[in-house]
Design a protein around this motif. Structure first.
Motif, PDB file in Angstrom:
ATOM      1  N   SER A  55       0.858  -1.275   0.153  1.00  0.00           N
ATOM      2  CA  SER A  55      -0.023   0.061  -0.041  1.00  0.00           C
ATOM      3  C   SER A  55       0.807   1.307   0.036  1.00  0.00           C
ATOM      4  CB  SER A  55      -0.978   0.120   1.218  1.00  0.00           C
ATOM      5  OG  SER A  55      -0.068   0.046   2.458  1.00  0.00           O
ATOM      6  N   SER A  60       1.775   3.266  -5.649  1.00  0.00           N
ATOM      7  CA  SER A  60       0.618   3.494  -4.465  1.00  0.00           C
ATOM      8  C   SER A  60       0.821   4.787  -3.751  1.00  0.00           C
ATOM      9  CB  SER A  60       0.656   2.312  -3.624  1.00  0.00           C
ATOM     10  OG  SER A  60       0.540   1.132  -4.083  1.00  0.00           O
ATOM     11  N   ALA A 107      -4.036   5.066   2.160  1.00  0.00           N
ATOM     12  CA  ALA A 107      -3.424   3.792   2.018  1.00  0.00           C
ATOM     13  C   ALA A 107      -4.411   2.536   2.003  1.00  0.00           C
ATOM     14  CB  ALA A 107      -1.989   3.629   2.639  1.00  0.00           C
ATOM     15  N   ASP A 108      -4.942   2.445   3.000  1.00  0.00           N
ATOM     16  CA  ASP A 108      -5.942   1.382   3.477  1.00  0.00           C
ATOM     17  C   ASP A 108      -7.135   1.486   2.697  1.00  0.00           C
ATOM     18  OD1 ASP A 108      -4.127   0.426   5.602  1.00  0.00           O
ATOM     19  OD2 ASP A 108      -5.155   1.405   6.915  1.00  0.00           O
ATOM     20  N   LEU A 111      -6.179  -0.142  -0.404  1.00  0.00           N
ATOM     21  CA  LEU A 111      -6.153  -1.830  -0.309  1.00  0.00           C
ATOM     22  C   LEU A 111      -7.683  -2.033  -0.407  1.00  0.00           C
ATOM     23  CD1 LEU A 111      -3.376  -2.361   2.393  1.00  0.00           C
ATOM     24  CD2 LEU A 111      -3.213  -2.863  -0.205  1.00  0.00           C
ATOM     25  N   ALA A 157      -2.605  -1.516  -4.017  1.00  0.00           N
ATOM     26  CA  ALA A 157      -3.284  -0.375  -4.047  1.00  0.00           C
ATOM     27  C   ALA A 157      -2.710   0.386  -5.280  1.00  0.00           C
ATOM     28  CB  ALA A 157      -3.022   0.452  -3.074  1.00  0.00           C
TER      29      ALA A 157
END
Length: 391
Positions: A55, A60, A107-108, A111, A157
């Motif tokens: 990520s 990303s 970032a999460d 994902l 990501a």
């Protein structure tokens, strides 16, 4: 039939479609879980965070920066070239920003989008393959897409999973005559990656062939409601890509060529494959490099063979047009050559001839083949991300 009557029918169709696709989605989820498990074990041994690898590295980071700061951020390199985040199309950053509503970091959120999109992509690939070659081939096509050597990118990501999902369902909409849906999905694909042009071309070519067949049959064009829907789909399809490219040109002050100038600064461009051919040729300057060069030549020949095989198996024109453009843009673009396997990932129609062959095997034998390749792919994916990895 009233709206109340239609809702149960729609629900039944959706449930039936999910039941048909369930084996393919189960296989896909299993392969991806294996890849992530191997990556986690490898990361624990190497002392690296799988979360960071998936990520917060390479492209990303650029996507999350667009989500965080918007466009206009750039890096100036020592040679004077400028890497601008305008090179990255906006749909994934928009979705990452939307994830912040649920308390996720960008970032999460990336994902989560990638995970959901990869399942949608698997469903779309199944739908296309089932429509053309049957349910068993559909399951095999999804399995083959999951076990690609660089399949770990489907869990990163990155925008590949999102783009493949939009492209696959757009192609399915084209194959089943849902023109407005195809146009809308093509427009969204055009907001995801530059290769969204391949989806637009698939819509346009199929519509042109349909209109030509109507004319040959002596029918009046645009005489029925479905024809107007086809025209609307054709108009909608390029709006995403064209809108973003024109916006970049306006922002940079370079007009129609603004986005191409941004890509040129990154070292990307279309040269007909000259840079890639030179890259392969340079491998033959040493015995060790010659093996790599031969491997690259065999790989390109394999791609051509699979495409020709698809033509001989009478794949629909939409698939051939889309796949051909994706392959040409991937192989004939200059830039970082290590990205080419990743750029080829959306070209899933190349896998259909292999899926048809795999579908002819007994279930136990097909499972053994897929399982063995999945394990190799998982190990390679972990090795790749801990080494050079993408971009």
């Amino acid at each position: 039939m009233t709206d109340l009557d239609q809702r149960p029918a729609t629900g039944h169709r959706t449930a039936a479609a999910l039941r048909r696709a369930a084996p393919a989605l189960f296989v896909y989820a299993g392969v991806r879980a294996l890849g992530l498990a191997v990556l986690a074990v490898w990361g624990a041994v190497a002392g690296k965070s799988p979360h960071t690898l998936l990520s917060a590295r390479w492209d990303s980071l650029w996507y999350t920066r667009v989500a965080d700061f918007g466009y206009g951020w750039e890096v100036r390199l020592p040679d004077g070239s400028v890497h601008s985040n305008l090179a990255f199309f906006p749909l994934l950053p928009w979705l990452e920003r939307s994830g912040s509503v649920f308390g996720l970091s960008y970032a999460d959120a990336g994902l989560v989008v990638s995970a959901l999109a990869s399942l949608c992509a698997a469903g779309g690939i199944f739908a296309v393959a089932e429509h053309v070659y049957g349910r068993r081939a559909g399951v095999c096509a999804v399995a083959l897409w999951a076990v690609l050597p660089v399949g770990i990118v489907q869990s990163m990501a990155y925008s590949e999973s999102l783009f493949t999902a939009l492209a696959a369902w757009a192609l399915y909409a084209v194959l089943t005559g849902r023109w407005v849906t195809a146009g809308l999905l093509a427009a969204l694909a055009g907001l995801t990656r530059p290769v969204g042009a391949a989806v637009v071309a698939a819509v346009w070519v199929t519509a042109a062939l349909a209109a030509y067949r109507r004319k040959r049959a002596g029918e009046r064009p645009l005489a029925a409601g479905r024809d107007w829907r086809m025209l609307l789909g054709v108009v909608l399809a390029p709006l995403g890509a064209a809108g973003y490219v024109l916006w970049v040109g306006h922002r940079t002050g370079d007009g129609l060529f603004g986005y191409l100038d941004v890509q040129k600064q990154w070292g990307n461009g279309f040269d007909g494959g000259y840079a890639f051919a030179r890259f392969i040729g340079e491998k033959f300057t040493s015995p060790a490099g010659a093996l790599a060069g031969i491997g690259l030549i065999v790989g390109v020949a394999g791609l051509v063979w699979l495409y020709v095989k698809g033509v001989r198996q009478h794949q629909p024109p939409a698939l051939l047009v889309y796949c051909g453009i994706v392959v040409v843009l991937a192989l004939c673009a200059s830039g970082y050559f290590g990205s080419k396997p990743r750029l080829l990932m959306p070209a899933f129609p190349l896998l259909l001839p292999l899926a048809v062959a795999l579908a002819r095997l007994r279930t136990s034998r097909a499972a053994l083949v897929v399982g063995s390749v999945a394990l190799v792919s998982a190990v390679y994916g972990a090795f790749w991300l801990h080494g050079s990895g993408p971009p």
